[in-house]
Design an enzyme around this catalytic site. Structure first.
Site, PDB file in Angstrom:
ATOM      1  N   SER A  87      19.736  88.619  49.141  1.00 53.06           N
ATOM      2  CA  SER A  87      20.847  89.005  48.269  1.00 53.06           C
ATOM      3  C   SER A  87      22.186  88.664  48.915  1.00 53.06           C
ATOM      4  O   SER A  87      22.493  87.489  49.112  1.00 53.06           O
ATOM      5  CB  SER A  87      20.741  90.496  47.898  1.00 53.06           C
ATOM      6  N   HIS A 193      20.702  93.248  40.422  1.00 55.50           N
ATOM      7  CA  HIS A 193      19.701  92.215  40.142  1.00 55.50           C
ATOM      8  C   HIS A 193      18.898  92.532  38.881  1.00 55.50           C
ATOM      9  O   HIS A 193      17.671  92.455  38.868  1.00 55.50           O
ATOM     10  CB  HIS A 193      18.774  92.018  41.347  1.00 55.50           C
TER      11      HIS A 193
END
Length: 286
Positions: A87, A193
């Protein structure tokens, strides 16, 4: 071969960075000038308890990861064969591959953190013990249509994301499933996400528009595709990453399939190295 992997949000800890701020004083000063506050004070003292807030966490991790990388390169004298990041950590992988300067990357991360911090009312939880097909079936069977799968950390450690009320409602459903060994709610303010980050994605796309990226100096494994970045798709990948699940297990499997691969986690903690051991164990790789 060796891959350097960079951790993302969740690996932050008070005291991270330690003496690196003084060792790499020029970079630290660049960070302070860009941020408008002392990164050293935030990471080492955290006087206002901001380190756990997304808009501060992401820039702090980016800076500390970058300093750890500089230290590692100074020690070993050569660069890795591949880089990847979880990420937020993917920005450090791109920095290592010279896609942008330290300052430009920090500007991107600051904006990303600000936009993601605006997403409230969301929740995330790690489900341990089930694979993605089993989790999908549970979501379908219990009409949990507001929940997305956000992180594929290992074949049997998957993070779900959605409205906090839905995550709370799902907790006893998963916990009563005999295959679930743990259901761990994560300390996040947003459903990262997932589809609920669409507004952040849209605003980040506008912010990214004027940015140009340099030619990558080494392969960077994409969270979105679990394969190397294409030069022409850097901007689109960073936009998509905000709403797309993190395909971490697939990314590590891709790297392992390239040949004899060693890994080194560059940043605070050892979360990613733990996940690699879990991936190897769950896939039968020795």
């Amino acid at each position: 071969m060796i891959s350097y992997i960079f951790p993302g949000q969740g690996s932050q800890i008070k005291g991270m960075g330690g003496k690196l701020f003084d060792e790499f004083k020029e970079v630290t000063e660049q960070a302070d000038d860009t941020l408008g506050y002392s990164i050293k004070k935030l990471c080492l003292e955290d006087p206002d308890m901001n380190l756990s807030q997304t808009q501060y966490t992401q820039p702090a991790l980016y800076v500390v990861n970058a300093l750890c990388y500089l230290k590692k390169i100074k020690e070993v004298g050569c660069k890795p064969d591949f880089v990847a990041g979880h990420s937020l950590g993917e920005y450090n992988a791109l920095l290592a591959a010279e896609a942008f300067t330290f300052e430009a990357g920090l500007q991107l991360v600051i904006k990303r953190g600000e936009l993601m911090s605006k997403a409230t009312g969301g929740g995330m939880a790690a489900v341990i013990g089930l694979n993605k097909e089993q989790i999908f079936d549970i979501l379908q069977e219990n009409n949990l249509k507001n929940i997305d799968m956000a992180n594929y950390n290992s074949p049997a450690q998957i993070v779900i994301s959605g409205p906090k009320t839905d995550i709370d409602y799902a907790k006893p459903i998963f916990e009563t499933n005999k295959g679930v060994t743990m259901f761990i709610p994560l300390n996040t303010s947003g459903a990262f996400h997932s589809r609920y980050m669409a507004e952040a994605k849209k605003e980040f796309a506008v912010f990214l528009e004027p940015f140009a990226f340099s030619v990558l100096s080494m392969p960077v494994i994409s969270n979105v595709h679990a394969s190397p970045y294409k030069q022409s798709a850097i901007k689109q990948n960073l936009i998509e990453q905000i709403t797309s699940p993190v395909k971490w297990a697939e990314s590590i499997q891709y790297l392992m399939n390239t040949g004899a691969m060693n890994f080194a986690e560059i940043g605070p903690g050892r979360v990613l190295m733990g996940l690699i051991q879990r991936i190897k164990r769950e896939t039968g790789v020795t």
